[in-house]
Structure formats: structure tokens, C-alpha cells
Design an enzyme around this catalytic site. Structure first.
Site, PDB file in Angstrom:
ATOM      1  N   TYR A   1       0.859  -1.186   0.000  1.00  0.00           N
ATOM      2  CA  TYR A   1       0.000   0.000   0.000  1.00  0.00           C
ATOM      3  C   TYR A   1       0.895   1.237   0.000  1.00  0.00           C
ATOM      4  O   TYR A   1       1.483   1.592   1.015  1.00  0.00           O
ATOM      5  CB  TYR A   1      -0.884  -0.063   1.252  1.00  0.00           C
ATOM      6  CG  TYR A   1      -1.968   0.981   1.416  1.00  0.00           C
ATOM      7  CD1 TYR A   1      -2.107   2.057   0.553  1.00  0.00           C
ATOM      8  CD2 TYR A   1      -2.875   0.871   2.474  1.00  0.00           C
ATOM      9  CE1 TYR A   1      -3.109   2.994   0.733  1.00  0.00           C
ATOM     10  CE2 TYR A   1      -3.885   1.799   2.666  1.00  0.00           C
ATOM     11  CZ  TYR A   1      -3.994   2.860   1.801  1.00  0.00           C
ATOM     12  OH  TYR A   1      -4.980   3.795   1.991  1.00  0.00           O
TER      13      TYR A   1
ATOM     14  N   LYS B   1      -1.177  -1.198  -4.268  1.00  0.00           N
ATOM     15  CA  LYS B   1      -2.253  -0.200  -4.190  1.00  0.00           C
ATOM     16  C   LYS B   1      -1.560   1.143  -4.240  1.00  0.00           C
ATOM     17  O   LYS B   1      -0.964   1.597  -3.262  1.00  0.00           O
ATOM     18  CB  LYS B   1      -3.059  -0.354  -2.908  1.00  0.00           C
ATOM     19  CG  LYS B   1      -4.187   0.666  -2.750  1.00  0.00           C
ATOM     20  CD  LYS B   1      -4.901   0.475  -1.414  1.00  0.00           C
ATOM     21  CE  LYS B   1      -6.071   1.421  -1.251  1.00  0.00           C
ATOM     22  NZ  LYS B   1      -5.678   2.843  -1.093  1.00  0.00           N
TER      23      LYS B   1
END
Length: 308
Positions: free
Chosen positions: A133, A163
């Protein structure tokens, strides 16, 4: 993961405890609006304000109550690597993938340090795809993701993708096309979705996909039909939506409050986020109506705030 994935809220009762009974209708609402999955326990879900036990309870509820063919990703990142490992191991029979952002107080100073953190978490859930992330505006860990990607594919056996919640088109594009697109790189800046389309993005994770899924699918369709002005105009409407709610004490809390208009009371936000009053919600709806945004909201929208 492809198409729109909603970063989900943590439903709460008025006393601030988790309201796990809200998960089943929440999941059905998202799927009915063609959202393809839920990103649980992320920034939108107030993970930093939740205990490890609460984060486990949320993913357990999503595993039990989510609709069929609905992709569930559990964010397990933590400032304490042992807590992150525990959350990863707990996810193995519950989620379809795990994701982790880096420690954000004492930050990784090198890519080697970041890769060590990620690999130690990923190995605790070896059967699940692992995503990193990348959100440097909040974590302070800002490395070129193409460099991270080149190292991660060799060091993390279950590494699946990123992400990518940062606006760096050149680096994002390199990651997207790395090794002939072998990794799943998800764009995570809702207000810039239109700019990800010429680069070849096919998957997006964000909080406004809770509220504006029809708008974004129309935007994507317009772009693919070569109607760029319409796509850009729709993006401007999405930006106006974010800015309107952000002015009411911050977007995180206001976005959660806005879910009441879909018949989904997510309850209050935890400090320091602000929970909208009914009056503030009515004002926000009126401003969105003036910009022609109401018909582009997800279905189940209630007009009670316009008529009261």
C-alpha cells in the site's frame, strides 16, 4: 482485482463500538452498484483508530457476510510488525488478499528495510496474494515503486501488486507495464482517475466508490468511447463531491456520514474525524444537486434530505 474496489468504512453504533450487523447490507449495496470488492481496514476504515481485536472482528464479518463473487482485501499494516504479522495470519482463511502500508512513525529508511517489513508480513499468509500500500502523503515512506517492484518480485513469493495511492504518472506507468503487466497495480487517487486511463489502468481502489460508482463507470465508458470532454467533466463532478464534503470538517468523517443517504448508517467517526449533522448533510446534498451530481450517485439514494 479489476474495476472499482471500495475502501470501506468501519460501521459503528452511537456509542462508538463496531456495528457488525451493518456489513451484510453494506456488501449488497456495493455489489448492486457494480463495485467488485471491498478494501477492509484501510485509511477510509479508520484502521489507525481501531484495536487489533476490532480489525479482526471486521474482516471476520466481511468474510461471513460479503456477497458471492465479491473480492475481499484486508489491510494488515501496523506500526508494530508483530501486530501486522498476527493480522496477516488471521486473514488467511478469511480474505482473498492482504495489503500492508509501512510503519509511519518510525519509518523505513531504505528499500531493503521496507522489503524486510513486507516479506515478514507476507510469509505469515503464504496462500494469499500480498499487495503493498503506497500512500507516501500519510506514511512518509516515498520510494520509487518501480524499484520496489523489481525487488519485491524476487523477495516475496506471494507478491501480487501495489495499491498505488499517490500521483506520479511516470512511476505508476512503469509499474503498470513492468514485466508485460504481470503485476496488479491498482490506482488509488479517486480525484485523478481520468488521468490513469491513458496509462492503461484497469483497477481502482478508493473511498468515493462507495458513493459515486455510477459516475465513475460512466467516466470510464466515456473515455473508452473517445469522449474525453465528458470523461473530464465527470471527473470534475467527482472532485466537487470530495471538496464539498471535505469542507465539512474533513472528507473521511463526512464521507462516512454521507452513507446515511443510501440507507446505510455507518454511525459516528472516531476522533479526530468529524461526523456530519443532519443539517450539514442537507446543505451538502443541496450543493451537489446544484451541480447535477445527485443522478450520478450510487443507487438507494434517499431524497428525504431535500424534502425535509
Amino acid at each position: 482485482m479489476k474495476d472499482l474496489i471500495a475502501a470501506t468504512y468501519a460501521p459503528m453504533r452511537q456509542d462508538g463500538s463496531l456495528n457488525l450487523n451493518a456489513i451484510a447490507p453494506y456488501g449488497e449495496f456495493l455489489k448492486s452498484n457494480k463495485v467488485k470488492g471491498a478494501f477492509v481496514n484501510g485509511s477510509t476504515g479508520d484502521f489507525v483508530s481501531l484495536s487489533t481485536t476490532e480489525r479482526k472482528q471486521l474482516i471476520e464479518a466481511w468474510a461471513k457476510e460479503s456477497p458471492e463473487n465479491f473480492f475481499i482485501t484486508n489491510h494488515v499494516g501496523h506500526t508494530n510488525i508483530r501486530e501486522a504479522q498476527d493480522l496477516a495470519a488471521h486473514s488467511e482463511e478469511l480474505a482473498d488478499a492482504i495489503c500492508a502500508l509501512p510503519p509511519f512513525y518510525f519509518k523505513p529508511q531504505t528499500l531493503d528495510s521496507l522489503l524486510h517489513y513486507c516479506s515478514e508480513i507476507a510469509k505469515r499468509a503464504p496462500s494469499l496474494p500480498f499487495y503493498y500500500y503506497h500512500i507516501p502523503i500519510l506514511t512518509g515512506a516515498n520510494f520509487p515503486m518501480i524499484d520496489f517492484l523489481r525487488m519485491a518480485v524476487d523477495r516475496i513469493p506471494n507478491f501480487e501488486g501495489i495499491k498505488y495511492s499517490h500521483y506520479d504518472p511516470k512511476d505508476f506507468s512503469r509499474c503498470l507495464h513492468f514485466d508485460q503487466g504481470s503485476r496488479n497495480i491498482l490506482f488509488g487517487v479517486d480525484e485523478k482517475l481520468v488521468s490513469s486511463l491513458p496509462l492503461g489502468a484497469t483497477g481502482w481502489v478508493g473511498s468515493t466508490y462507495n458513493h459515486l460508482a455510477p459516475l465513475y463507470y460512466k467516466l470510464i465508458s466515456s473515455f473508452r468511447d473517445d469522449d474525453i470532454p465528458s470523461a473530464e467533466a465527470l471527473q470534475e463532478k467527482a472532485i466537487f463531491f470530495v471538496e464539498t464534503l471535505d469542507k465539512i470538517g474533513g472528507f473521511n468523517g463526512a464521507g462516512k456520514s454521507f452513507m446515511r443517504l443510501f440507507g446505510l448508517d455507518m454511525g459516528p467517526s472516531r476522533f479526530p474525524h468529524h461526523t456530519m449533522t443532519d443539517g450539514q448533510l442537507t446543505t451538502a446534498v443541496q450543493k451537489l444537486d446544484e451541480k447535477g451530481i445527485l443522478p450520478l450517485l450510487s443507487t438507494s439514494f434517499s431524497e428525504e434530505y431535500l424534502t425535509n
